[in-house]
Design an enzyme around this catalytic site. Structure first.
Site, PDB file in Angstrom:
ATOM      1  N   HIS A  18       0.838  -1.191   0.000  1.00  0.00           N
ATOM      2  CA  HIS A  18       0.000   0.000   0.000  1.00  0.00           C
ATOM      3  C   HIS A  18       0.874   1.241   0.000  1.00  0.00           C
ATOM      4  O   HIS A  18       1.937   1.261   0.611  1.00  0.00           O
ATOM      5  CB  HIS A  18      -0.884   0.051   1.255  1.00  0.00           C
ATOM      6  CG  HIS A  18      -1.928  -1.007   1.299  1.00  0.00           C
ATOM      7  ND1 HIS A  18      -3.183  -0.840   0.781  1.00  0.00           N
ATOM      8  CD2 HIS A  18      -1.904  -2.252   1.805  1.00  0.00           C
ATOM      9  CE1 HIS A  18      -3.883  -1.942   0.962  1.00  0.00           C
ATOM     10  NE2 HIS A  18      -3.125  -2.816   1.585  1.00  0.00           N
ATOM     11  N   TYR A  21      -1.880   6.601  -1.113  1.00  0.00           N
ATOM     12  CA  TYR A  21      -3.135   6.782  -1.842  1.00  0.00           C
ATOM     13  C   TYR A  21      -3.354   5.677  -2.871  1.00  0.00           C
ATOM     14  O   TYR A  21      -4.100   5.863  -3.830  1.00  0.00           O
ATOM     15  CB  TYR A  21      -3.161   8.152  -2.534  1.00  0.00           C
ATOM     16  CG  TYR A  21      -1.974   8.431  -3.435  1.00  0.00           C
ATOM     17  CD1 TYR A  21      -1.961   7.997  -4.756  1.00  0.00           C
ATOM     18  CD2 TYR A  21      -0.867   9.117  -2.952  1.00  0.00           C
ATOM     19  CE1 TYR A  21      -0.877   8.239  -5.580  1.00  0.00           C
ATOM     20  CE2 TYR A  21       0.227   9.366  -3.770  1.00  0.00           C
ATOM     21  CZ  TYR A  21       0.212   8.933  -5.086  1.00  0.00           C
ATOM     22  OH  TYR A  21       1.294   9.170  -5.895  1.00  0.00           O
ATOM     23  N   SER A  22      -2.717   4.528  -2.712  1.00  0.00           N
ATOM     24  CA  SER A  22      -2.819   3.492  -3.736  1.00  0.00           C
ATOM     25  C   SER A  22      -2.612   2.110  -3.141  1.00  0.00           C
ATOM     26  O   SER A  22      -2.133   1.958  -2.022  1.00  0.00           O
ATOM     27  CB  SER A  22      -1.774   3.735  -4.831  1.00  0.00           C
ATOM     28  OG  SER A  22      -0.466   3.689  -4.285  1.00  0.00           O
ATOM     29  N   ASP A 136      11.597  12.903  -1.989  1.00  0.00           N
ATOM     30  CA  ASP A 136      11.175  11.919  -0.982  1.00  0.00           C
ATOM     31  C   ASP A 136      12.013  10.648  -1.098  1.00  0.00           C
ATOM     32  O   ASP A 136      11.489   9.539  -1.045  1.00  0.00           O
ATOM     33  CB  ASP A 136       9.689  11.592  -1.141  1.00  0.00           C
ATOM     34  CG  ASP A 136       9.105  10.896   0.089  1.00  0.00           C
ATOM     35  OD1 ASP A 136       9.738  10.979   1.165  1.00  0.00           O
ATOM     36  OD2 ASP A 136       8.028  10.282  -0.028  1.00  0.00           O
TER      37      ASP A 136
END
EC number: 2.7.11.1
Length: 726
Positions: A18, A21-22, A136
Site C-alpha cells: 500500500h 493513496y494506492s 522523498d
C-alpha cells in the site's frame, strides 16, 4: 497501434503493498504472460483526500524519466482508468523494498553499502539531469529487481525545475512541504525550499542508515526529529570506516551551498575503486557480490490464490498506509516552523535557483551554524545551536507517534508447557452466628498447548475516555456504539493508520492481552474482564481488513488491525483471526467456570445448623459468601409472539466487590432464613452468565423451555461483526 488496455487484460495475483493513496498488485498480462506491478488508485479516495496533484505528478514524471530507459528508474508501461479507479502498469520488483532487505540484514556490509550508493548516485544524477527533484528519497521508495538492482519509485512528491506549482517562474525552487520526517533536509525546515541538494541530503541519510541500521535523525516524535536535523544531532553507534563516516559528514551539512554535490561524492576516496564510466559493473545485480556476512536474501512470492475476479470486487479503497502519509509530515513541519516563528524568507535567504540546483546567492549561516571544514576522515559531532533551542523546552510529544519500524525480533513465548492450576488460599466466610473456613479453591484452568495463545504483528491506536468529547473521536470518547465505531473507521481509516503504532499483540494463557512495542510489553486487559467489550469491524472482503476494537469501560478504546508479518510462521496460531481466538478463549473459560461452579455448588439441606459453602466468581475476583436467600429467583420470561424468542430477563452490570462483613448485614429475618434453608437452590438450566457488561440474559421461548429446558446463549455485544459492502 495496440488497443487501449483495461483491467480485464490482466490476471490479478497477490497484493504487494500500500502507498498513501494506492494499492499495488502483482499481475500477469493475459496476452503475453508477462508479469507487472499494477498500482490502483481509487478515484473517490484521491479526490476526497486531495491526492489528484500527486497522481498527476507521478504519471508525468515517470513519462519524462522513462525516455532514456535508465535502469535505476521504475518504468511506467501503461496507464488507463475506468469509472472507479486509475491504473498504472509498471515494472515488477520481485526483490521488494530496500528497507525490507535492510531490516532483515540489520546493517549492510561496506561492499553492499558502496554498491547501492553507486547505483543511487548514478540514478539521482540522471534524475537531476532531467530537471527533476525527487524530494522523498528513502529506502522505502527504492525497489529491487530479481537480480538485486535498485529502482527508484514513488515520484508523487517530485518537482520539475522550470515548472512551479502555478506552472510558471521556472527559476524558483520547490516551495511545498513534502517528504518524510527522518530524511527532510534542513533547508526545507528553515527556508521552506527544496533544491537538488535536498536529494543529496537524503542520500547521506541513507548511507548512514546502510552502515548503522537506522536513520541518523530519529526522535520520539517528528518535532524532536526536526530539532535533531537542524542541530546535526547524530552519533555513530556502530564503528564504521572513517572514509565512509567522513563522506557522511560532507553530505550532512546544514548549508546546501557547502554540501557535497553528486560530482564531489563520486570523487570521494571511499569510491576510489569505482569506475563511474563502467555502467555495466555499476549496475550488476547485488546478489553477485553477496558475502558471508550478507547472505543473499530469498526472492519470491508467497503462494496465494489467484485473483481472477472482476476488478470492481478488489477492495482497493481499503488503505492501511504502510507508507507514511505525506500530509502528516507536512502538518508537523508547518507546526514546527510556527513554533520557531519562521515563515517565508525570514532568514533572509534568496530563493533563486541556479543551473546546478543550488541557490545563486550563497547561504549565510545563521548564528550557531558554521561550515564544516574538516577533512575527509573526520566525523561530524553533534552540534548545539542556541538560536533554535526553543524546541528543547517545548517539544510536542505524541503518545501515538508511529514507530519507524518493527522491533528487531519477535519475542519468544514467556513459557512453554501446560501451566499448573492456581490454588487460592483458604478464606474465612462469615455467616450469621457462625464462622467457617472454606477449603482451598482451585481456579479453572484453560487447557492450552503453550503459554501464548496467539501473537501477531498489528497496528494499534488507543483512544482515551474523556467526558469532554461528544461521542467517539480519534482523540477521545465519551460513548460507544456500533454506529459510532463504523463511522469512525470508515471515514477516518487513513488517520488511524497514520496515528497507529506497530507492535505485537499477545494473548497468554492467563487471559491477559498485551501490546509489545520495541521490546516492552504493556498489559491492556484480561479478556474475561466484565468491563471489556470486544467488537470486530470488517472494512473490506479480506480477513486482512478486519479491525478489532477493544473497549475498556470508561477507560480506553484500542483499535487494532493486522500488520502483515514478513513470515507467516510468526503468527500464533497462523490461520485464526483475533476475533476467533478471543471468542474461543472466552467460551473455554466460560465452560470451565460453569463446570467448576457445578462441582463447588453445595445444596442447603433442612439442617438449619449447616451453612452453605460460598460461591466463587471468576478467578481474580474478590470471593463473597452469598446466602441462598440473597439469590434472586428469575421470574418467568415473557415470550414474544412475533419472534418466539424471550426478551432478556435483565442486564448484568459490572460485578461489585462486596466484603463478607458487609454481606452479613443483609441477612433476612429468622423466618426467611429458615425458609431459605428448607430447600436446595440450583440455578435454572436456561440462565446464561456473562463476562461482559454488554451481555444479557435470554431464555428460550415458552415452547422450547417446556420441551427441553435447553439454555439459549444471549445476544452479546461483545462480538459484533460490522461488514461494510462497498
Amino acid at each position: 497501434m495496440s488497443k487501449r488496455k483495461s483491467p480485464h487484460d490482466f490476471l490479478f495475483r497477490e497484493e504487494l503493498g500500500h502507498g498513501s493513496y494506492s494499492t499495488v498488485y502483482r499481475v500477469v498480462e493475459r496476452s503475453s504472460q508477462h508479469q507487472y506491478a499494477i498500482k490502483i488508485c481509487s478515484k473517490r479516495h484521491i479526490i476526497g483526500e486531495n491526492k489528484v496533484k500527486y497522481v498527476t505528478i507521478e504519471k508525468n514524471t515517470l513519462n519524462l524519466l522513462g525516455q532514456a530507459n535508465h535502469p535505476g528508474i521504475i518504468k511506467l508501461y501503461y496507464t488507463f482508468h475506468d469509472q472507479e479507479n486509475l491504473y498504472f502498469v509498471m515494472d515488477l520488483a520481485p526483490g521488494g523494498e530496500l528497507l525490507q532487505l535492510l531490516r532483515r540484514q540489520r546493517v549492510f556490509s561496506e561492499a553492499w553499502a558502496r554498491h547501492y550508493m553507486c547505483q543511487l548516485v548514478d540514478t539521482v544524477e540522471y534524475i537531476h539531469s532531467m530537471g527533476v527533484i525527487h524530494r522523498d528519497l528513502k529506502p522505502e521508495n527504492v525497489l529491487l529487481d530479481k537480480e538485486g538492482r535498485l529502482m527508484i519509485a514513488d515520484f508523487g512528491a517530485a518537482y520539475t525545475v522550470g515548472q512551479s506549482d502555478a506552472g510558471s517562474d521556472g527559476d524558483k525552487p520547490a516551495t511545498s512541504f513534502v517528504g518524510t520526517a527522518e530524511y527532510v533536509s534542513p533547508e526545507l525546515l528553515l527556508e521552506n525550499k527544496s533544491y537538488y541538494s535536498s536529494d543529496v541530503w537524503a542520500l547521506g541519510c541513507m548511507l548512514y542508515q546502510f552502515l548503522q541500521g537506522t536513520p541518523p535523525f530519529r526522535g520520539q516524535n517528528e518535532m524532536e526529529t526536526f530539532e535533531q536535523i537542524v542541530n546535526l544531532d547524530y552519533t555513530w553507534r556502530i564503528p564504521a570506516n572513517p572514509l565512509a563516516a567522513g563522506l557522511v559528514s560532507k553530505i550532512l551539512v546544514l548549508d546546501p551551498s557547502q554540501r557535497y554535490t553528486l560530482e564531489q561524492i563520486k570523487k570521494h576516496k571511499w569510491f576510489s575503486g569505482v569506475d563511474w564510466n563502467n555502467k555495466e559493473k555499476i549496475w550488476r545485480g547485488s546478489w553477485t557480490i553477496a558475502s558471508e556476512s550478507t547472505p543473499r536474501p530469498r526472492v519470491g512470492y508467497k503462494s496465494r490464490e489467484l485473483l481472477d475476479t472482476p476488478i470492481k470486487n478488489i477492495p482497493v479503497v481499503t488503505q492501511r498506509n504502510k507508507k507514511p502519509t505525506k500530509m502528516n509530515t507536512t502538518s508537523s513541519i508547518v507546526e514546527w516552523r510556527k513554533m520557531l516563528g519562521l515563515s517565508g524568507n525570514d532568514l533572509g535567504i534568496k530563493a533563486t535557483l541556479g543551473g546546478n540546483g543550488l541557490p545563486i546567492a550563497p547561504f549565510t549561516p545563521t548564528s550557531g551554524i558554521t561550515p564544516d571544514n574538516r577533512g575527509d576522515n573526520a566525523v561530524a559531532p553533534a552540534k548545539t545551536r542556541d538560536a533554535f533551542r526553543p524546541m528543547s523546552s517545548r517539544v510536542i510529544s505524541s503518545p501515538h507517534s508511529k514507530p519507524s519500524g518493527r522491533p528487531a525480533a519477535l519475542p519468544l513465548p514467556l513459557q512453554t508447557g501446560t501451566p499448573s492450576h492456581n490454588v487460592v488460599q483458604q478464606i474465612v466466610v462469615n455467616t450469621p452466628g457462625r464462622t467457617e473456613t472454606s477449603s482451598p479453591y482451585v481456579s479453572p484452568t484453560v487447557p492450552v498447548r503453550n503459554a501464548i495463545w496467539k501473537q501477531d504483528w498489528v497496528q494499534l491506536h488507543e483512544i482515551p475516555y474523556s467526558a469532554k468529547y461528544s461521542g467517539l473521536t480519534l482523540a477521545g470518547f465519551s460513548q460507544v456504539s456500533d454506529t459510532l465505531i463504523a463511522d469512525l473507521i470508515s471515514h477516518h481509516a487513513n488517520e488511524l493508520r497514520t496515528l497507529s503504532r506497530t507492535g505485537i499483540l499477545s494473548l497468554d494463557n492467563t487471559g491477559y492481552l498485551s501490546f509489545i512495542e520495541q521490546g516492552r510489553a504493556r498489559p491492556l486487559s484480561r479478556i474475561i474482564d466484565p468491563d471489556l467489550s470486544i467488537y470486530e469491524y470488517q472494512l473490506g472482503h479480506s480477513t486482512e481488513d478486519d479491525f478489532l476494537i477493544l473497549e475498556k469501560y470508561k477507560q480506553s478504546i484500542w483499535i487494532v488491525w493486522p500488520n502483515k508479518p514478513t513470515s507467516a510462521s510468526r503468527r500464533i496460531p497462523i490461520k485464526e483471526t483475533w476475533a476467533q481466538t478471543l471468542s474461543k478463549y472466552k467460551k473455554q473459560v466460560s465452560d470451565e467456570e460453569e463446570l467448576s461452579a457445578k462441582l463447588n455448588r453445595t445444596c442447603v439441606s433442612s439442617w438449619g445448623s449447616r451453612t452453605p459453602s460460598p460461591t466463587y466468581p471468576a478467578e481474580g475476583k474478590t470471593r463473597v459468601a452469598v446466602q441462598p436467600q440473597d439469590i434472586p429467583l428469575p421470574s418467568p420470561a415473557k415470550s414474544s409472539s412475533n419472534s418466539g424468542v424471550s426478551e432478556p430477563i435483565s442486564k448484568i452490570p459490572p460485578r461489585q466487590l462486596v466484603s463478607a462483613s458487609e454481606q452479613s448485614h443483609k441477612a433476612k429475618s429468622e423466618a426467611h432464613t429458615k425458609k431459605a434453608n428448607s430447600y436446595s437452590y440450583i440455578a435454572p438450566n436456561d440462565m446464561v452468565l456473562s463476562s461482559s457488561r454488554y451481555e444479557v440474559l435470554r431464555t428460550a421461548s415458552n415452547n422450547d423451555s417446556k420441551s427441553n429446558g435447553a439454555a439459549v446463549s444471549g445476544a452479546s455485544a461483545a462480538f459484533r461483526t460490522l461488514r461494510v459492502n462497498k
